[in-house]
Scaffold this motif. Structure first.
Motif, PDB file in Angstrom:
ATOM      1  N   ASP A 130      40.642  41.777  42.595  1.00 15.22           N
ATOM      2  CA  ASP A 130      41.955  42.493  41.970  1.00 15.22           C
ATOM      3  C   ASP A 130      41.997  43.945  42.468  1.00 15.22           C
ATOM      4  OD1 ASP A 130      42.403  40.225  40.497  1.00 15.22           O
ATOM      5  OD2 ASP A 130      41.428  40.981  38.612  1.00 15.22           O
ATOM      6  N   ARG A 131      40.924  44.670  42.806  1.00 11.86           N
ATOM      7  CA  ARG A 131      41.347  46.050  43.534  1.00 11.86           C
ATOM      8  C   ARG A 131      41.954  46.038  44.707  1.00 11.86           C
ATOM      9  NH1 ARG A 131      35.258  49.056  42.809  1.00 11.86           N
ATOM     10  NH2 ARG A 131      35.364  49.101  40.760  1.00 11.86           N
ATOM     11  N   PHE A 132      41.599  44.899  45.487  1.00 11.72           N
ATOM     12  CA  PHE A 132      42.509  44.722  46.725  1.00 11.72           C
ATOM     13  C   PHE A 132      43.670  44.360  46.518  1.00 11.72           C
ATOM     14  CE2 PHE A 132      37.979  45.089  47.992  1.00 11.72           C
ATOM     15  CZ  PHE A 132      38.174  45.711  49.226  1.00 11.72           C
ATOM     16  N   VAL A 133      44.087  43.319  45.575  1.00 10.84           N
ATOM     17  CA  VAL A 133      45.250  42.480  45.222  1.00 10.84           C
ATOM     18  C   VAL A 133      46.182  43.804  44.693  1.00 10.84           C
ATOM     19  CG1 VAL A 133      46.565  41.095  43.857  1.00 10.84           C
ATOM     20  CG2 VAL A 133      44.532  40.340  44.865  1.00 10.84           C
ATOM     21  N   ASP A 134      45.566  44.883  43.906  1.00 10.94           N
ATOM     22  CA  ASP A 134      46.481  45.887  43.093  1.00 10.94           C
ATOM     23  C   ASP A 134      46.958  46.679  44.225  1.00 10.94           C
ATOM     24  OD1 ASP A 134      46.323  44.424  40.956  1.00 10.94           O
ATOM     25  OD2 ASP A 134      44.440  45.858  40.252  1.00 10.94           O
ATOM     26  N   LEU A 135      46.378  46.836  45.532  1.00 10.83           N
ATOM     27  CA  LEU A 135      46.888  47.660  46.347  1.00 10.83           C
ATOM     28  C   LEU A 135      48.454  47.366  46.841  1.00 10.83           C
ATOM     29  CD1 LEU A 135      43.873  48.064  48.786  1.00 10.83           C
ATOM     30  CD2 LEU A 135      44.727  49.746  47.166  1.00 10.83           C
ATOM     31  N   GLY A 136      48.962  46.030  46.521  1.00 12.60           N
ATOM     32  CA  GLY A 136      50.266  45.641  46.805  1.00 12.60           C
ATOM     33  C   GLY A 136      50.521  45.308  48.238  1.00 12.60           C
ATOM     34  N   HIS A 137      49.545  45.007  49.012  1.00 15.79           N
ATOM     35  CA  HIS A 137      49.948  44.711  50.271  1.00 15.79           C
ATOM     36  C   HIS A 137      49.959  43.104  50.756  1.00 15.79           C
ATOM     37  CE1 HIS A 137      48.261  49.229  50.933  1.00 15.79           C
ATOM     38  NE2 HIS A 137      49.627  48.994  50.719  1.00 15.79           N
ATOM     39  N   GLN A 141      51.412  34.469  48.517  1.00 15.92           N
ATOM     40  CA  GLN A 141      50.663  33.402  48.972  1.00 15.92           C
ATOM     41  C   GLN A 141      49.344  33.835  49.344  1.00 15.92           C
ATOM     42  OE1 GLN A 141      51.466  29.967  49.111  1.00 15.92           O
ATOM     43  NE2 GLN A 141      49.548  29.727  49.168  1.00 15.92           N
ATOM     44  N   ASP A 142      49.260  34.894  50.185  1.00 15.03           N
ATOM     45  CA  ASP A 142      47.959  35.609  50.437  1.00 15.03           C
ATOM     46  C   ASP A 142      47.417  35.617  48.919  1.00 15.03           C
ATOM     47  OD1 ASP A 142      48.141  35.428  52.897  1.00 15.03           O
ATOM     48  OD2 ASP A 142      49.065  37.643  53.140  1.00 15.03           O
ATOM     49  N   HIS A 147      42.433  34.441  45.769  1.00 20.27           N
ATOM     50  CA  HIS A 147      42.019  34.241  44.412  1.00 20.27           C
ATOM     51  C   HIS A 147      40.996  32.828  44.605  1.00 20.27           C
ATOM     52  CE1 HIS A 147      44.505  37.147  42.320  1.00 20.27           C
ATOM     53  NE2 HIS A 147      43.326  37.734  42.346  1.00 20.27           N
ATOM     54  N   LYS A 148      41.844  31.750  45.180  1.00 13.27           N
ATOM     55  CA  LYS A 148      41.110  30.564  45.389  1.00 13.27           C
ATOM     56  C   LYS A 148      39.772  30.650  46.178  1.00 13.27           C
ATOM     57  CE  LYS A 148      42.180  25.883  47.094  1.00 13.27           C
ATOM     58  NZ  LYS A 148      43.390  25.047  48.004  1.00 13.27           N
ATOM     59  N   SER A 149      39.818  31.552  47.305  1.00 13.45           N
ATOM     60  CA  SER A 149      38.699  31.550  48.143  1.00 13.45           C
ATOM     61  C   SER A 149      37.466  32.038  47.499  1.00 13.45           C
ATOM     62  CB  SER A 149      38.995  32.543  49.332  1.00 13.45           C
ATOM     63  OG  SER A 149      37.941  32.813  50.299  1.00 13.45           O
ATOM     64  N   LEU A 185      27.056  26.422  55.453  1.00 12.90           N
ATOM     65  CA  LEU A 185      27.597  27.607  54.633  1.00 12.90           C
ATOM     66  C   LEU A 185      27.488  28.723  55.417  1.00 12.90           C
ATOM     67  CD1 LEU A 185      24.639  27.054  51.773  1.00 12.90           C
ATOM     68  CD2 LEU A 185      27.343  26.694  51.574  1.00 12.90           C
ATOM     69  N   LYS A 186      26.863  28.905  56.463  1.00 13.48           N
ATOM     70  CA  LYS A 186      27.044  30.147  57.335  1.00 13.48           C
ATOM     71  C   LYS A 186      28.298  30.219  57.745  1.00 13.48           C
ATOM     72  CE  LYS A 186      24.155  32.231  60.854  1.00 13.48           C
ATOM     73  NZ  LYS A 186      22.957  31.926  61.825  1.00 13.48           N
ATOM     74  N   LYS A 187      28.908  29.118  58.142  1.00 12.31           N
ATOM     75  CA  LYS A 187      30.433  29.308  58.696  1.00 12.31           C
ATOM     76  C   LYS A 187      31.555  29.721  57.781  1.00 12.31           C
ATOM     77  CE  LYS A 187      29.725  25.311  62.047  1.00 12.31           C
ATOM     78  NZ  LYS A 187      30.131  24.029  62.472  1.00 12.31           N
ATOM     79  N   LYS A 188      30.956  29.476  56.632  1.00 10.17           N
ATOM     80  CA  LYS A 188      32.082  30.103  55.561  1.00 10.17           C
ATOM     81  C   LYS A 188      31.917  31.567  54.943  1.00 10.17           C
ATOM     82  CE  LYS A 188      32.112  25.311  53.706  1.00 10.17           C
ATOM     83  NZ  LYS A 188      32.048  24.692  52.539  1.00 10.17           N
ATOM     84  N   ALA A 189      30.964  32.080  55.812  1.00  3.82           N
ATOM     85  CA  ALA A 189      30.336  33.456  55.135  1.00  3.82           C
ATOM     86  C   ALA A 189      31.480  34.581  55.282  1.00  3.82           C
ATOM     87  CB  ALA A 189      29.187  33.890  55.744  1.00  3.82           C
ATOM     88  N   HIS A 190      32.532  34.119  56.226  1.00  3.41           N
ATOM     89  CA  HIS A 190      33.485  35.175  56.339  1.00  3.41           C
ATOM     90  C   HIS A 190      34.883  35.002  56.017  1.00  3.41           C
ATOM     91  CE1 HIS A 190      34.221  32.196  59.472  1.00  3.41           C
ATOM     92  NE2 HIS A 190      34.987  32.777  59.664  1.00  3.41           N
ATOM     93  N   ARG A 191      35.142  33.681  55.203  1.00  6.09           N
ATOM     94  CA  ARG A 191      36.169  33.250  54.968  1.00  6.09           C
ATOM     95  C   ARG A 191      37.349  34.300  54.015  1.00  6.09           C
ATOM     96  NH1 ARG A 191      34.612  27.995  51.204  1.00  6.09           N
ATOM     97  NH2 ARG A 191      33.345  29.142  49.664  1.00  6.09           N
ATOM     98  N   PHE A 192      36.755  35.252  53.310  1.00 10.67           N
ATOM     99  CA  PHE A 192      37.573  36.076  52.631  1.00 10.67           C
ATOM    100  C   PHE A 192      37.772  37.129  53.303  1.00 10.67           C
ATOM    101  CE2 PHE A 192      33.133  37.372  52.274  1.00 10.67           C
ATOM    102  CZ  PHE A 192      32.972  38.625  51.954  1.00 10.67           C
ATOM    103  N   LEU A 193      37.253  37.500  54.462  1.00  9.05           N
ATOM    104  CA  LEU A 193      37.319  38.962  55.208  1.00  9.05           C
ATOM    105  C   LEU A 193      39.010  39.193  55.388  1.00  9.05           C
ATOM    106  CD1 LEU A 193      34.036  39.144  56.980  1.00  9.05           C
ATOM    107  CD2 LEU A 193      34.526  40.476  55.225  1.00  9.05           C
ATOM    108  N   PRO A 194      39.669  38.046  56.129  1.00  6.77           N
ATOM    109  CA  PRO A 194      40.859  38.504  56.438  1.00  6.77           C
ATOM    110  C   PRO A 194      41.612  38.903  55.266  1.00  6.77           C
ATOM    111  CG  PRO A 194      40.070  36.398  57.343  1.00  6.77           C
ATOM    112  CD  PRO A 194      39.029  36.811  56.521  1.00  6.77           C
ATOM    113  N   PHE A 195      41.460  38.326  54.133  1.00  3.98           N
ATOM    114  CA  PHE A 195      42.370  39.035  52.926  1.00  3.98           C
ATOM    115  C   PHE A 195      42.070  40.519  52.744  1.00  3.98           C
ATOM    116  CE2 PHE A 195      41.654  34.548  52.144  1.00  3.98           C
ATOM    117  CZ  PHE A 195      42.884  33.922  52.091  1.00  3.98           C
TER     118      PHE A 195
END
Length: 273
Positions: A130-137, A141-142, A147-149, A185-195
């Motif tokens: 939420d801290r990142f979402v609240d930045l408003g950028h 959809q992102d 949140h799903k990720s 699992l290792k392949k998924k370690a970075h999936r939230f980083l683009p957000f």
């Protein structure tokens, strides 16, 4: 039950009757007829070795090891061992045992523990997101995908979303080490980083400056000086910018490398002692 694969040829006519009674056809193999020099097709049979009259069982094993072309043999082997991984052949050192890597994971656990009570919960994950979402950028959809990720990542690693499902530092280290040694699992370690990148890329330029990196660290509860120090290390080409690709690679390397020389060690701020 020991299994053998037989390929019929001229030399086996004497045993065809006995073999056909106990064997099942599974595929065919191409061979070359020496009389005409042309390829012919012969059946491959799957047989229980103990069901063959002696000495035919021994002959069957020899035929399997010598008579079947490599391509045909691989096809049969792969049907019973399709999930084997050549990278995992032979004994290997368990990853995630170095003290340096464990320091990095303790550092991350401390960042995720927002209320500093020594454990992390799904609520900590949500509050940080939420801290990142609240930045408003982020786009709507992102935000939804982010949140799903986060939710899927928690469920895959820790299970229940119950607020009393608490993860201690040692539990976190154990699970992250499991991730290090599990390719899926290792392949998924970075999936939230683009957000995270999109959230702090306030001018939507596709790159973040040191000033935008300070926003990233502020969301993590770190200081601007921490951000400046870290940025000076991870900006390896010294162009004063980080692309999304660079950002994600550095963030992922933090999780998966045990090399203390990598600049990614500073990605999440100063390491704990």
């Amino acid at each position: 039950m020991a299994l053998s694969v037989l390929r019929f040829g001229t030399g086996l006519r004497a045993v065809q009757g006995a073999v056909r009674r106990v064997c099942l056809p599974v595929t065919t193999a191409a061979t070359r007829d020496p009389a005409v020099g042309a390829p012919t097709t012969q059946p491959l049979l799957l047989c229980p070795a103990e069901a063959l009259p002696q000495p035919f069982a021994g002959a069957a094993v020899r035929l399997y090891s010598k008579g079947i072309p490599e391509q045909g043999r691989a096809k049969v082997d792969n049907e019973s061992d399709s999930d084997s991984d050549s990278d995992d052949e032979g004994p290997k050192r368990q990853r995630g045992e170095s003290e340096f890597w464990r320091r990095k994971m303790r550092t991350l656990h401390g960042l995720l523990d927002l209320n500093k009570d020594g454990v992390i919960s799904y609520d900590d994950y949500k509050l940080l997101a939420d801290r990142f979402v609240d930045l408003g950028h982020l786009t709507p959809q992102d935000t939804q995908d982010f949140h799903k990720s986060i939710k899927e990542m928690w469920e895959e690693q820790w299970g229940s979303l119950d607020p009393y499902n608490l993860v201690t530092t040692e539990q976190y280290l154990t699970e992250m080490q499991h991730m290090m040694n599990d390719k899926s699992l290792k392949k998924k370690a970075h999936r939230f980083l683009p957000f995270l990148f999109k959230a702090v890329d306030k001018d939507k330029s596709g790159e973040i400056s040191v000033e935008e990196f300070k926003i990233f660290f502020k969301c993590l509860g770190l200081t601007e000086q921490d951000a400046t120090n870290a940025f000076n290390v991870i900006d390896v080409n010294t162009d004063g910018r980080l692309s999304c690709k660079e950002f994600v690679k550095l963030g992922r390397d933090f999780f998966v490398t045990e090399d203390a020389r990598r600049p990614s060690k500073m990605f999440w701020g100063p390491l704990v002692p």
